[in-house]
Design a protein around this motif. Sequence first.
Motif, PDB file in Angstrom:
ATOM      1  N   GLN A   1      -3.233 105.601 -85.293  1.00 24.69           N
ATOM      2  CA  GLN A   1      -1.856 105.560 -85.102  1.00 24.69           C
ATOM      3  C   GLN A   1      -0.822 104.754 -84.027  1.00 24.69           C
ATOM      4  O   GLN A   1      -1.438 104.649 -83.163  1.00 24.69           O
ATOM      5  CB  GLN A   1      -1.180 107.118 -84.345  1.00 24.69           C
TER       6      GLN A   1
ATOM      7  N   ARG B   1       8.295 106.056 -91.709  1.00 26.97           N
ATOM      8  CA  ARG B   1       7.144 106.511 -91.648  1.00 26.97           C
ATOM      9  C   ARG B   1       6.504 104.676 -91.390  1.00 26.97           C
ATOM     10  O   ARG B   1       6.233 103.791 -92.007  1.00 26.97           O
ATOM     11  CB  ARG B   1       6.633 106.725 -93.168  1.00 26.97           C
TER      12      ARG B   1
ATOM     13  N   THR C   1       4.812 109.184 -88.781  1.00 23.25           N
ATOM     14  CA  THR C   1       3.644 109.342 -90.086  1.00 23.25           C
ATOM     15  C   THR C   1       3.881 110.090 -91.075  1.00 23.25           C
ATOM     16  O   THR C   1       4.767 110.908 -91.102  1.00 23.25           O
ATOM     17  CB  THR C   1       2.556 108.904 -89.023  1.00 23.25           C
ATOM     18  N   ASN C   2       3.462 109.810 -92.336  1.00 22.72           N
ATOM     19  CA  ASN C   2       3.011 110.618 -93.199  1.00 22.72           C
ATOM     20  C   ASN C   2       1.655 111.808 -93.241  1.00 22.72           C
ATOM     21  O   ASN C   2       0.623 111.088 -93.109  1.00 22.72           O
ATOM     22  CB  ASN C   2       2.913 110.185 -95.330  1.00 22.72           C
TER      23      ASN C   2
ATOM     24  N   ASN D   1       7.617 111.489 -84.284  1.00 25.64           N
ATOM     25  CA  ASN D   1       5.700 112.440 -84.791  1.00 25.64           C
ATOM     26  C   ASN D   1       5.647 113.839 -84.246  1.00 25.64           C
ATOM     27  O   ASN D   1       4.601 113.868 -85.437  1.00 25.64           O
ATOM     28  CB  ASN D   1       5.306 111.756 -82.461  1.00 25.64           C
TER      29      ASN D   1
ATOM     30  N   GLU E   1       1.415 117.666 -88.839  1.00 30.30           N
ATOM     31  CA  GLU E   1       0.248 117.665 -88.774  1.00 30.30           C
ATOM     32  C   GLU E   1      -1.234 117.473 -88.632  1.00 30.30           C
ATOM     33  O   GLU E   1      -2.213 117.556 -89.074  1.00 30.30           O
ATOM     34  CB  GLU E   1       0.460 116.605 -87.602  1.00 30.30           C
TER      35      GLU E   1
ATOM     36  N   MET F   1       5.336 102.853 -83.478  1.00 27.86           N
ATOM     37  CA  MET F   1       5.815 103.582 -83.302  1.00 27.86           C
ATOM     38  C   MET F   1       7.101 103.142 -82.304  1.00 27.86           C
ATOM     39  O   MET F   1       8.433 103.627 -82.363  1.00 27.86           O
ATOM     40  CB  MET F   1       5.152 104.860 -82.761  1.00 27.86           C
TER      41      MET F   1
ATOM     42  N   PRO G   1       2.653 103.536 -91.443  1.00 26.86           N
ATOM     43  CA  PRO G   1       1.506 103.539 -91.910  1.00 26.86           C
ATOM     44  C   PRO G   1       0.506 103.277 -91.072  1.00 26.86           C
ATOM     45  O   PRO G   1       0.573 103.068 -89.593  1.00 26.86           O
ATOM     46  CB  PRO G   1       1.712 101.852 -92.329  1.00 26.86           C
ATOM     47  N   TYR G   2      -0.855 104.126 -91.356  1.00 21.64           N
ATOM     48  CA  TYR G   2      -2.316 104.463 -90.650  1.00 21.64           C
ATOM     49  C   TYR G   2      -3.243 103.202 -90.714  1.00 21.64           C
ATOM     50  O   TYR G   2      -3.041 103.120 -92.337  1.00 21.64           O
ATOM     51  CB  TYR G   2      -2.499 105.594 -90.935  1.00 21.64           C
TER      52      TYR G   2
END
Length: 342
Positions: free
Chosen positions: A295, A333, A144-145, A125, A189, A300, A335-336
């Motif tokens: 998210q 990663r 995440t990216n 995170n 972030e 995750m 994805p969102y």
Amino acid sequence: MKKFKKFLAIAISVMMIAALAGCSSNGSGDGGKDAIKVAVFLYKFDDTYISTVRQSLQSIQEENKGNVTFEFFDGKGDQATQNDAIDTALQKDFDLLMVNIVDIGAGQTVIDKISAADKPVIFFNREPKTEELKSYDKARFVGTNAKDAGILQGEILADIWNDKKDTIDKNGDGVLQYVMLKGEPDNPEAVARTEFSVSTLKDKDIKVEELGLQVCNWQQDLAQTAMEAWFSKYGDKIEAVIANNDGMALGAVAALQNQGYNDGKDKYIHVVGVDATEAAQDYINQGYMSGTVLQDAPAMAKALYECATNMASGKDAVDGTSYKYDDTGIAVRIPYAPFIKK
């Protein structure tokens, strides 16, 4: 003699049953395999998104009884507190550490501690620098990216601008006046979400004007205070609120509702967040918020569990999984996805 043989047979049977029971109690019920023990360090328990990740990991533990145990440590938003907890855990028999680091600037210090103990670690995170992660061959990152969340926020607002312009460009000047609620000053972030939400709007040929930017450290109460001050100064000249997370978005909505806005009636200012927390989804479905960016906490947690299982047994984190490293060679990663009212 027959009695003795019968007694001996019974005794042998009892011993065999006891031995089998001992094997079962010492392991997970799958041939004596011990559960992996994972120390999970969270930057603070009361962060809405992080608490959802924690709950998801606890659900995985319940679903995989005997295979994994998670012990959680609250960093309370203080790196020194987290460092002390890591030092303590490294003296125990944990197989692997998961670290949601408090201060990204402390990445190398934390990595050096764990490296000295020769324990595998997954940061998640909140991402240390790539070169710091690569300094230890048993360190990986799951997250995440960061820029993708900002891009999706920008796209949500761009769609509103293009499809329902009368609801957002209230003064008809062809410029989107917005305020920005930022997570932390130097958090990657927060920096990426702030930058790419706005640059995405510009890339879509939408003119923008920033009326205010306030660092609120991801906190709802600070965001509400900031929004109250902005509303007192600008009123409904504010056409959109962009928040780096849902907690701050909810704070903005609370401030607006105190002024008679965003309560499901006529007066409305568009608010977008990130995380798709349960509360934010509820606000969106009720028409109090315009959108957020999912998210995926369960996704995750699943990635953390699968990578941890591999690393604790000496395998590469992504071995035999559906996950792949990005171009860093060490980061997975998740994805969102956009979340708007259906």
